[in-house]
Design a protein around this motif. Structure first.
Motif, PDB file in Angstrom:
ATOM      1  N   ALA A  88      -5.761   3.956  -4.856  1.00  0.00           N
ATOM      2  CA  ALA A  88      -5.271   2.924  -3.544  1.00  0.00           C
ATOM      3  C   ALA A  88      -5.644   1.814  -3.972  1.00  0.00           C
ATOM      4  O   ALA A  88      -7.365   1.316  -4.411  1.00  0.00           O
ATOM      5  N   THR A  89      -5.602   0.743  -4.168  1.00  0.00           N
ATOM      6  CA  THR A  89      -5.504  -0.805  -3.856  1.00  0.00           C
ATOM      7  C   THR A  89      -5.861  -1.790  -3.115  1.00  0.00           C
ATOM      8  O   THR A  89      -5.351  -2.950  -3.088  1.00  0.00           O
ATOM      9  N   SER A  90      -5.658  -0.850  -2.021  1.00  0.00           N
ATOM     10  CA  SER A  90      -5.244  -1.862  -0.639  1.00  0.00           C
ATOM     11  C   SER A  90      -5.588  -1.280   0.455  1.00  0.00           C
ATOM     12  O   SER A  90      -5.418  -0.171   0.701  1.00  0.00           O
ATOM     13  N   ALA A  91      -5.803  -2.090   1.709  1.00  0.00           N
ATOM     14  CA  ALA A  91      -6.079  -1.551   3.253  1.00  0.00           C
ATOM     15  C   ALA A  91      -5.305  -0.535   2.974  1.00  0.00           C
ATOM     16  O   ALA A  91      -4.749   0.253   3.664  1.00  0.00           O
ATOM     17  N   ALA A  92      -3.876  -1.165   3.606  1.00  0.00           N
ATOM     18  CA  ALA A  92      -2.545  -0.468   4.028  1.00  0.00           C
ATOM     19  C   ALA A  92      -2.320   0.579   2.779  1.00  0.00           C
ATOM     20  O   ALA A  92      -1.353   1.290   3.435  1.00  0.00           O
ATOM     21  N   GLN A  93      -2.253   0.683   1.588  1.00  0.00           N
ATOM     22  CA  GLN A  93      -2.273   1.559   0.483  1.00  0.00           C
ATOM     23  C   GLN A  93      -3.350   2.656   1.319  1.00  0.00           C
ATOM     24  O   GLN A  93      -2.693   4.023   1.899  1.00  0.00           O
ATOM     25  N   VAL A  94      -4.011   2.858   1.996  1.00  0.00           N
ATOM     26  CA  VAL A  94      -5.039   3.655   2.276  1.00  0.00           C
ATOM     27  C   VAL A  94      -4.266   4.234   3.391  1.00  0.00           C
ATOM     28  O   VAL A  94      -4.117   5.557   3.820  1.00  0.00           O
ATOM     29  N   LYS A  95      -4.265   3.270   4.319  1.00  0.00           N
ATOM     30  CA  LYS A  95      -3.333   4.010   6.158  1.00  0.00           C
ATOM     31  C   LYS A  95      -1.842   4.710   5.247  1.00  0.00           C
ATOM     32  O   LYS A  95      -2.021   5.248   6.011  1.00  0.00           O
ATOM     33  N   ARG A  96      -1.435   4.084   4.716  1.00  0.00           N
ATOM     34  CA  ARG A  96      -0.408   4.421   4.121  1.00  0.00           C
ATOM     35  C   ARG A  96      -0.331   6.086   3.694  1.00  0.00           C
ATOM     36  O   ARG A  96       0.425   7.127   4.194  1.00  0.00           O
ATOM     37  N   GLN A  97      -1.110   6.551   3.514  1.00  0.00           N
ATOM     38  CA  GLN A  97      -1.243   7.641   1.537  1.00  0.00           C
ATOM     39  C   GLN A  97      -2.093   8.936   3.306  1.00  0.00           C
ATOM     40  O   GLN A  97      -2.013   9.711   3.089  1.00  0.00           O
ATOM     41  N   PHE A  98      -3.123   7.797   3.435  1.00  0.00           N
ATOM     42  CA  PHE A  98      -3.192   8.842   5.531  1.00  0.00           C
ATOM     43  C   PHE A  98      -1.859   9.226   5.506  1.00  0.00           C
ATOM     44  O   PHE A  98      -2.045  10.868   6.076  1.00  0.00           O
ATOM     45  N   GLU A  99      -1.090   9.079   6.545  1.00  0.00           N
ATOM     46  CA  GLU A  99       0.041   9.430   6.916  1.00  0.00           C
ATOM     47  C   GLU A  99       0.834  10.093   6.131  1.00  0.00           C
ATOM     48  O   GLU A  99       1.346  11.196   6.311  1.00  0.00           O
ATOM     49  N   GLN A 100       0.372   9.808   4.808  1.00  0.00           N
ATOM     50  CA  GLN A 100       1.663  10.764   4.173  1.00  0.00           C
ATOM     51  C   GLN A 100       0.831  12.519   3.292  1.00  0.00           C
ATOM     52  O   GLN A 100       0.769  13.696   2.805  1.00  0.00           O
ATOM     53  N   GLY A 101      -0.390  12.020   4.124  1.00  0.00           N
ATOM     54  CA  GLY A 101      -0.936  12.976   3.656  1.00  0.00           C
ATOM     55  C   GLY A 101      -2.387  13.439   2.346  1.00  0.00           C
ATOM     56  O   GLY A 101      -2.845  14.538   2.060  1.00  0.00           O
ATOM     57  N   LEU A 102      -2.830  12.209   2.011  1.00  0.00           N
ATOM     58  CA  LEU A 102      -2.479  12.800   0.053  1.00  0.00           C
ATOM     59  C   LEU A 102      -4.321  12.242   1.100  1.00  0.00           C
ATOM     60  O   LEU A 102      -4.431  10.762   1.201  1.00  0.00           O
ATOM     61  N   ILE A 103      -5.300  12.110  -0.089  1.00  0.00           N
ATOM     62  CA  ILE A 103      -6.127  11.697  -0.610  1.00  0.00           C
ATOM     63  C   ILE A 103      -6.644  10.605  -1.462  1.00  0.00           C
ATOM     64  O   ILE A 103      -6.140  10.454  -2.121  1.00  0.00           O
ATOM     65  N   SER A 104      -6.498   9.084  -0.708  1.00  0.00           N
ATOM     66  CA  SER A 104      -6.649   7.983  -1.747  1.00  0.00           C
ATOM     67  C   SER A 104      -7.809   8.324  -2.207  1.00  0.00           C
ATOM     68  O   SER A 104      -9.103   8.453  -1.813  1.00  0.00           O
ATOM     69  N   LEU A 105      -8.068   7.615  -3.422  1.00  0.00           N
ATOM     70  CA  LEU A 105      -9.177   7.115  -4.117  1.00  0.00           C
ATOM     71  C   LEU A 105      -9.402   6.057  -4.370  1.00  0.00           C
ATOM     72  O   LEU A 105      -8.719   5.364  -5.690  1.00  0.00           O
ATOM     73  N   PRO A 106      -9.832   5.234  -3.571  1.00  0.00           N
ATOM     74  CA  PRO A 106     -10.286   3.052  -4.348  1.00  0.00           C
ATOM     75  C   PRO A 106     -11.397   3.152  -4.678  1.00  0.00           C
ATOM     76  O   PRO A 106     -11.938   4.273  -5.119  1.00  0.00           O
ATOM     77  N   MET A 107     -11.419   2.501  -6.189  1.00  0.00           N
ATOM     78  CA  MET A 107     -12.453   1.747  -6.951  1.00  0.00           C
ATOM     79  C   MET A 107     -13.468   1.551  -6.493  1.00  0.00           C
ATOM     80  O   MET A 107     -12.650  -0.066  -6.145  1.00  0.00           O
ATOM     81  N   GLY A 108     -14.753   1.615  -6.526  1.00  0.00           N
ATOM     82  CA  GLY A 108     -15.602   0.239  -6.608  1.00  0.00           C
ATOM     83  C   GLY A 108     -16.187   0.670  -8.211  1.00  0.00           C
ATOM     84  O   GLY A 108     -17.062   1.430  -9.085  1.00  0.00           O
ATOM     85  N   MET A 109     -17.102  -0.634  -8.491  1.00  0.00           N
ATOM     86  CA  MET A 109     -17.019  -0.909 -10.152  1.00  0.00           C
ATOM     87  C   MET A 109     -19.412  -1.378  -9.286  1.00  0.00           C
ATOM     88  O   MET A 109     -19.741  -1.935  -8.868  1.00  0.00           O
ATOM     89  N   GLU A 110     -20.446  -0.196 -10.230  1.00  0.00           N
ATOM     90  CA  GLU A 110     -21.535  -0.123  -9.489  1.00  0.00           C
ATOM     91  C   GLU A 110     -22.226  -0.545 -10.497  1.00  0.00           C
ATOM     92  O   GLU A 110     -22.711  -0.142 -11.992  1.00  0.00           O
ATOM     93  N   ASN A 111     -22.206  -1.969 -10.672  1.00  0.00           N
ATOM     94  CA  ASN A 111     -22.785  -2.473 -11.932  1.00  0.00           C
ATOM     95  C   ASN A 111     -21.882  -3.909 -12.068  1.00  0.00           C
ATOM     96  O   ASN A 111     -21.014  -2.974 -13.038  1.00  0.00           O
ATOM     97  N   GLY A 112     -22.093  -4.671 -11.934  1.00  0.00           N
ATOM     98  CA  GLY A 112     -21.227  -5.837 -12.600  1.00  0.00           C
ATOM     99  C   GLY A 112     -21.386  -5.952 -13.966  1.00  0.00           C
ATOM    100  O   GLY A 112     -20.604  -7.321 -14.693  1.00  0.00           O
ATOM    101  N   SER A 113     -22.201  -4.739 -14.350  1.00  0.00           N
ATOM    102  CA  SER A 113     -22.626  -5.666 -16.385  1.00  0.00           C
ATOM    103  C   SER A 113     -21.551  -5.448 -16.950  1.00  0.00           C
ATOM    104  O   SER A 113     -20.858  -6.849 -18.704  1.00  0.00           O
TER     105      SER A 113
END
Length: 366
Positions: A88-113
């Motif tokens: 998932a790369t957007s808020a809308a994608q999370v909502k859409r994939q929720f309706e489809q019964g999928l678990i969204s996997l958005p990503m965040g980077m821990e440490n800007g190194s």
């Protein structure tokens, strides 16, 4: 309600766990805090996969390489089980994939190194799906000071870090202020044109002196900014007793090393010895709920979310919140404290979706 609402967890360390010891999380796993069956049981829809890069790799090509490797591992999870997971790369994608019964996997980077002082890398990682960056981790890097690093190299943000805030705003990258020093936090708040997140932080009110958590003054600034604090479940973030236990272990271990030597059998088993004499004081679900209550009373229910740190805090999780199957316990706890369904839905995910959408909208205009 856990099965009907969108549950977004701001920080789960699955990628680094798999990098350390690979297992197939699309099926049940013996260890760890996350896998598909447990996530479905808990109603988890969008766990942010932490692309965690240790501070030991700062200022090295390995830092950027590891980030790409961990992103590859998240893509591989989806590739192997597209009927279960989706990036998932957007808020809308999370909502859409929720309706489809999928678990969204958005990503965040821990440490800007991994940005390595190059704005082009910001674009590269955005294009690869990273949607928030935790500016620093356990040490100051080229972007920001860390709450854990007493040297205070930059007295807040570095000159590059100040420019990075503007670029993150313009590209649509969420700014995560977990781990940064207080000075860095206040400088971010002054510079940013969008709401910020604390992806996995709790409250200093309950853990006096622990700078990694947020003070009341910081929470007030965060509320004025429109941002959210996502409560970390780790016992050491939740209660002062767990923090004091960790300090006691450190002193005990240091004493053993001084008396017996760092290569001695006693040093190797120091933690087991200490645990036997001083059982770890796990926090409780009720104490996690106390953190949520405190934010709600101080700055409002619109400014709190969940950032469990599952797979990141080891064996320190509270009773009643031991893995991703346990979100229904959290929901029941909120119901027992007379939170409305509407407010619970805000805490579970809608607050984060609102902030994410605001960040996206700002970038679309700039």
């Amino acid at each position: 309600m856990a099965q009907q609402a969108i549950i977004i967890d701001g920080h789960i360390d699955v990628p680094y766990r798999l990098h350390d010891s690979w297992v197939d999380v699309s099926s049940a796993t013996a260890g760890g805090d996350f896998d598909y069956p447990r996530a479905k049981a808990g109603g988890l829809n969008a766990p942010f996969m932490s692309i965690y890069v240790p501070a030991s790799l700062d200022n090295s090509a390995q830092s950027t390489q590891l980030a790409h490797t961990l992103i590859d591992s998240v893509e591989a999870i989806v590739y192997r089980a597209p009927e279960k997971f989706a990036i998932a790369t957007s808020a809308a994608q999370v909502k859409r994939q929720f309706e489809q019964g999928l678990i969204s996997l958005p990503m965040g980077m821990e440490n800007g190194s991994p940005i390595q002082g190059d704005m082009q890398n910001l674009q590269v990682f955005y294009d690869r799906g990273i949607r928030y960056i935790t500016l620093a981790h356990s040490q100051a890097n080229h972007i920001s000071d860390s709450s854990y690093d007493l040297r205070r190299k930059w007295k807040g943000l570095s000159p590059f870090g100040q420019k990075l805030i503007t670029e993150m705003n313009n590209i649509g990258m969420l700014i995560d202020i977990s781990h940064v020093s207080d000075d860095a936090f206040y400088q971010v708040i002054e510079l940013t044109n969008t709401p910020v997140i604390a992806s996995h932080s709790s409250l200093r009110h309950f853990t006096p002196g622990f700078e990694r958590n947020m003070s009341d003054e910081m929470l007030t600034k965060l509320g004025n900014n429109g941002g959210i604090v996502m409560i970390n479940f780790g016992s050491g973030f939740v209660t002062k007793e767990a923090r004091q236990w960790r300090d006691g272990l450190s002193k005990f271990t240091q004493r053993i090393i001084t008396e017996k030597g760092k290569d001695s059998d006693a040093a190797a088993t120091a933690e087991q010895t200490y645990r036997a004499e001083h059982p770890y004081p796990y926090s409780s679900l009720a104490e996690v709920l106390d953190h949520i209550d405190y934010v709600v009373k101080l700055i409002g229910v619109e400014h709190v979310g969940i950032g469990s740190d599952f797979d990141g805090v080891g064996d320190t999780l509270p009773t009643g919140l031991k893995d991703v199957s346990a979100y229904p316990n959290l929901v029941q706890g909120l119901l027992d404290r007379d939170y409305s369904q509407q407010d619970i839905e805000l805490i579970l995910g809608k607050n984060f979706l609102r902030v994410w959408q605001q960040v996206e909208d700002y970038a679309a205009e700039h």
